[in-house]
Design an enzyme around this catalytic site. Structure first.
Site, PDB file in Angstrom:
ATOM      1  CG  ASP A 189      -2.253   0.606   1.008  1.00 21.25           C
ATOM      2  OD1 ASP A 189      -2.326   1.484   0.129  1.00 21.25           O
ATOM      3  OD2 ASP A 189      -3.220   0.263   1.711  1.00 21.25           O
ATOM      4  CB  SER A 222      -1.447   1.071  -3.613  1.00 22.20           C
ATOM      5  OG  SER A 222      -2.028  -0.115  -3.143  1.00 22.20           O
ATOM      6  CG  ASP A 262      -9.708   1.633  -0.417  1.00 14.77           C
ATOM      7  OD1 ASP A 262      -8.801   1.645  -1.267  1.00 14.77           O
ATOM      8  OD2 ASP A 262      -9.508   1.674   0.809  1.00 14.77           O
TER       9      ASP A 262
HETATM   10  C1  GLA Z   1      -6.013   1.169   1.753  1.00 17.30           C
HETATM   11  C2  GLA Z   1      -6.151   0.124   0.650  1.00 17.30           C
HETATM   12  C3  GLA Z   1      -7.188  -0.913   1.052  1.00 17.30           C
HETATM   13  C4  GLA Z   1      -6.799  -1.565   2.366  1.00 17.30           C
HETATM   14  C5  GLA Z   1      -6.604  -0.500   3.427  1.00 17.30           C
HETATM   15  C6  GLA Z   1      -6.012  -1.078   4.706  1.00 17.30           C
HETATM   16  O1  GLA Z   1      -7.155   1.942   1.889  1.00 17.30           O
HETATM   17  O2  GLA Z   1      -6.503   0.722  -0.557  1.00 17.30           O
HETATM   18  O3  GLA Z   1      -7.319  -1.896   0.037  1.00 17.30           O
HETATM   19  O4  GLA Z   1      -5.627  -2.310   2.178  1.00 17.30           O
HETATM   20  O5  GLA Z   1      -5.719   0.538   2.991  1.00 17.30           O
HETATM   21  O6  GLA Z   1      -5.788  -0.119   5.691  1.00 17.30           O
END
Ligand code: GLA
Length: 526
Positions: free
Chosen positions: A158, A190, A219
């Protein structure tokens, strides 16, 4: 100053020339991922059934096998945020929360492996994960090694608490360390989504060179509205994102939420259909202990999974959008000469309560193969028979639902023709003329048997055309003659030798340069 700059440039050289070469995710990864359904529930005292704990992941691994998801292709059990202890151990290594993961991650990974499954974990390129646990910044090499020692097969990295501009260097750098461990680990990034949100245009060439999959949008949440926003994003930005997808590197629109609280049955079918059209990773985030049978059947629909996993790995596009009706098309195998088979999704986003009839001439959908197409409905098994490009297809699409049809080039069902030998042919090898001295594989079965002997290649045997992809490069070719196949194999061998050489060379160079990631750690906190 000049000397210092040169020093920095030299020490970065191995990284600049690095690119992902892990041979993984030749088709979109499939599995189960905790986040959307189980979030950061750490309260195992009051909610032992649903908290993020080793128990939850073991139960999900058991069910993946017992309830037939593994047989349908779902393979990875992936831990998301909130598995960590708040501090590293005395040697600076990551450690799991001791209350919730008393056996430790290695034992959990071993358990998942004992079920014939693979194990994934979550971290963050920053000082903290999004939920505030230790991030990897300053510990890239240590953490890559820890994951390899634990037997991790998939890493989701992430991007909270880091600066998006640093990601162009940071994500490849961690990938480089993952690669150096020698353990194949799928690398999920990400990187683009954080850059897009801070107004930076992602460099997809670099991203697909370093990551097996990447998030580029919000998300996912438990609602049809959330699914629709993803559909719009993938349609509106298709010219940028579609060309990035292919074997080994995929756009990731986030998890499947089928079987949870927010989607109707029709909407769940729509999510599954769109994720198949896009060649997206299929990562279920659902409580497998309580999911209803109707939803299970959607997730395990073999025909739709086969479209998702089609070996060509071409992401589909929106080809029509008007007054709530959309048509999406994805080219798939088999391919005859240059004519692809297609999966077509008719999506109804109207809310006027009754099914909408959609009628279109096949040619208008780009279905021009003179031999026609065999047409099947992938949810109802309805067989439309063989249709020509001039025939009309008519479907009734339920509100917020989908009709998913497969158009298979019809001549793929005819008898295999005789294949001429390439013996005696002249071919062009990197600009050098070459002569093919021996080629005795005259019939299709002989030729397939011969090709199957090459361990680095996937084969899809077709009647007129063989499709060959290299496991290592993901390069794909549609091959018509023996000469082309031989040339392709020689090229692939050359690429492989070159990569092996480069990998050894980089390792040596890194050692000599005294490169040490920890010295470069920064303290970003946003
Ligand atoms: C971000 C990611 C999610 C998840 C959360 C966890 O928002 O995009 O997919 O992994 O963090 O805290």
């Amino acid at each position: 100053m000049v000397l210092k700059l040169v020093g920095i440039l030299i020490s970065l050289l191995p990284l600049l020339s690095w690119s992902l070469d892990n041979g993984l995710a030749r088709t979109p990864p499939m599995g189960w991922l905790a986040w959307e359904r189980f979030r950061c529930n750490t309260d195992c005292v009051n909610d032992p059934e649903n908290c993020i704990s080793e128990r939850l992941f073991m139960q999900m691994a058991d069910l993946l096998v017992k309830d037939g998801y593994k047989a349908a292709g779902y393979e990875y059990i992936i831990v998301d945020d909130c598995w960590l202890a708040k501090t590293r151990d005395s040697k600076g290594r990551l450690q799991a929360d001791p209350e919730r993961f008393p056996s430790g991650i290695k034992v959990l990974a071993d358990y998942v492996h004992s079920k014939g499954l693979k194990f994934g974990i979550y971290e963050d390129y920053g000082n903290y994960t999004c939920a505030g646990y230790p991030g990897i910044l300053g510990y890239l090499e240590t953490d890559a090694n820890t994951f390899a020692e634990w037997g991790v097969d998939y890493v989701k990295l992430d991007g909270c608490y880091s600066h998006p501009i640093d990601m162009d260097q940071g994500y490849p750098e961690f990938g480089y360390h993952l690669n150096l461990t020698g353990r194949p680990m799928i690398y999920s990034c990400s990187w683009p989504v954080y850059q897009i949100y801070s107004g930076i245009e992602p460099n997809y060439t670099a991203i697909k060179g370093a990551c097996n999959l990447w998030r580029n949008f919000d998300d996912i949440q438990d609602s049809w509205q959330s699914i629709q926003s993803v559909i719009d994003y993938y349609g509106d930005n298709q010219d940028i994102i579609v060309p990035q997808a292919g074997p080994g590197h995929w756009n990731d629109p986030d998890m499947l939420i089928i079987g949870n609280f927010g989607l109707s049955y029709e909407q769940s079918k729509s999510q599954m259909a769109m994720w198949a059209i896009w060649a997206s990773p299929l990562l279920m985030s659902v409580d497998l202990r309580t999911i209803r049978n109707d939803y299970k059947a959607i997730l395990k629909n073999k025909k739709i999974i086969a479209v998702n996993q089609d070996i060509l790995g071409i992401q589909g596009r929106r080809i029509y959008k008007d007054r709530g009706i959309e048509i999406w098309a994805r080219p798939i195998t088999p391919v005859i000469r240059n004519d692809f088979s297609y999966c077509i999704a008719f999506l109804n986003r109207r809310t006027d309560g009754t099914p909408s009839e959609v009628s279109v001439i096949n040619r208008e959908l780009g279905l021009t193969h003179a031999g026609g197409y065999r047409v099947d409905d992938l949810y109802t098994d309805k067989d439309y028979g063989i249709l020509s490009p001039e025939d009309k297809i008519t479907v009734d699409v339920n509100p917020s639902g989908v009709v998913m049809l497969r158009f298979t080039v019809a001549s793929a069902f005819q008898k295999a023709p005789y294949l001429p030998s390439a013996q005696g042919s002249q071919v062009n090898l990197f600009g050098i003329p070459a002569h093919i001295a021996h080629d005795n594989h005259k019939t299709l079965p002989q030729r397939l048997q011969w090709l199957a002997g090459f361990p680095h290649f996937h084969l899809t045997g077709l009647n007129e055309t063989d499709i060959v992809t290299s496991n290592e490069t993901g390069k794909l070719q549609l091959l018509q003659t023996q000469a082309e196949i031989i040339l392709f194999l020689i090229q692939q061998q050359f690429i492989r030798d070159f990569r092996n050489w480069r990998r050894l060379h980089e390792r040596k160079r890194l050692k000599n340069s005294g490169y040490n990631q920890a010295n470069r750690s920064q303290n970003w906190k946003t």
